[in-house]
Design an enzyme around this catalytic site. Sequence first.
Site, short mmCIF file in Angstrom:
data_model
loop_
_atom_site.label_atom_id
_atom_site.label_comp_id
_atom_site.label_asym_id
_atom_site.label_seq_id
_atom_site.Cartn_x
_atom_site.Cartn_y
_atom_site.Cartn_z
CD1 TRP A 193 1.94 44.35 14.44
CD2 TRP A 193 0.24 44.90 13.13
NE1 TRP A 193 1.79 45.69 14.53
CE2 TRP A 193 0.99 46.12 13.85
CE3 TRP A 193 -0.76 45.12 12.25
CZ2 TRP A 193 0.35 47.35 13.45
CZ3 TRP A 193 -1.16 46.28 11.82
CH2 TRP A 193 -0.73 47.43 12.60
CG HIS A 225 2.53 51.35 7.65
ND1 HIS A 225 2.28 52.51 7.93
CD2 HIS A 225 3.79 50.91 8.33
CE1 HIS A 225 3.21 52.77 8.92
NE2 HIS A 225 3.96 51.77 9.32
C1 DLZ Z 1 2.78 48.98 11.19
C2 DLZ Z 1 2.43 47.86 10.53
C3 DLZ Z 1 1.15 47.85 9.82
C4 DLZ Z 1 0.61 49.24 9.21
N1 DLZ Z 1 0.72 46.55 9.38
C5 DLZ Z 1 1.11 45.35 9.62
C6 DLZ Z 1 0.39 44.26 9.24
O1 DLZ Z 1 -0.65 44.44 8.64
N2 DLZ Z 1 1.27 43.01 9.51
C7 DLZ Z 1 2.26 43.20 10.38
O2 DLZ Z 1 2.87 41.91 10.53
N3 DLZ Z 1 2.65 44.15 10.83
C8 DLZ Z 1 2.11 45.27 10.46
N4 DLZ Z 1 2.62 46.36 11.16
C9 DLZ Z 1 4.09 46.37 11.96
C10 DLZ Z 1 5.26 46.06 11.56
O3 DLZ Z 1 5.37 44.92 11.06
C11 DLZ Z 1 6.43 46.46 12.74
O4 DLZ Z 1 6.00 45.68 13.73
C12 DLZ Z 1 6.06 47.86 13.24
O5 DLZ Z 1 6.24 48.86 11.96
C13 DLZ Z 1 7.51 48.20 14.18
O6 DLZ Z 1 8.72 47.87 13.51
#
Ligand code: DLZ
Length: 163
Positions: free
Chosen positions: A31, A97
């Site tokens: 992400w 989140h």
């Molecule tokens: C769902 C999500 C959101 C909204 N934002 C981020 C973020 O800013 N940075 C990040 O590393 N991961 C985010 N995720 C994904 C969650 O970490 C995770 O991969 C998912 O909820 C699946 O378990």
Amino acid sequence: MATINKNLSDYDAASIPDGASMKIAIVVAEWNEQITQGLLNGAYNTLLKHNVLKKNIIVKHVPGSFELPLGAQTLIEKTNVDAVICLGSVIQGETKHFDFVCSTTAMGIKDVALKYNKPVIFGVLTDNTMQQAIDRSGGKHGNKGDEAAITALKMIALQQSTF
Ligand code: DLZ
């Protein structure tokens, strides 16, 4: 080491333990990949700078920061690393989140460290904006990846020292 008012990459290189005999894993969230790639570059190059051998650095990716604790645990169980560096970037959105991902990731990383008695380093940026994340992943405020690597070296040295 870095504080809120200090550049994340500022440290006294002479005071950092030598990494020549250390083996370290880096787990990186996909992400916000632009940011986490910057963190990875910082951490990897900092380990090399302090003599960790390329063959002793394992890099693995996980989907998001939420998955970092299980990624770290898997590396600890399946390899003989001395420490795991967790790198991620969580950016504030308009949903809850942000809070859930940040707090769960932080607690999970701490839980793995204490369960296995190994340094598991919290190299996760938790920013309000993308610009803040850019500034802290190799931008004007330095690189949290550098800081995470230095923390790993120091914690391994602490665990290897005699008391
Ligand atoms: C769902 C999500 C959101 C909204 N934002 C981020 C973020 O800013 N940075 C990040 O590393 N991961 C985010 N995720 C994904 C969650 O970490 C995770 O991969 C998912 O909820 C699946 O378990």
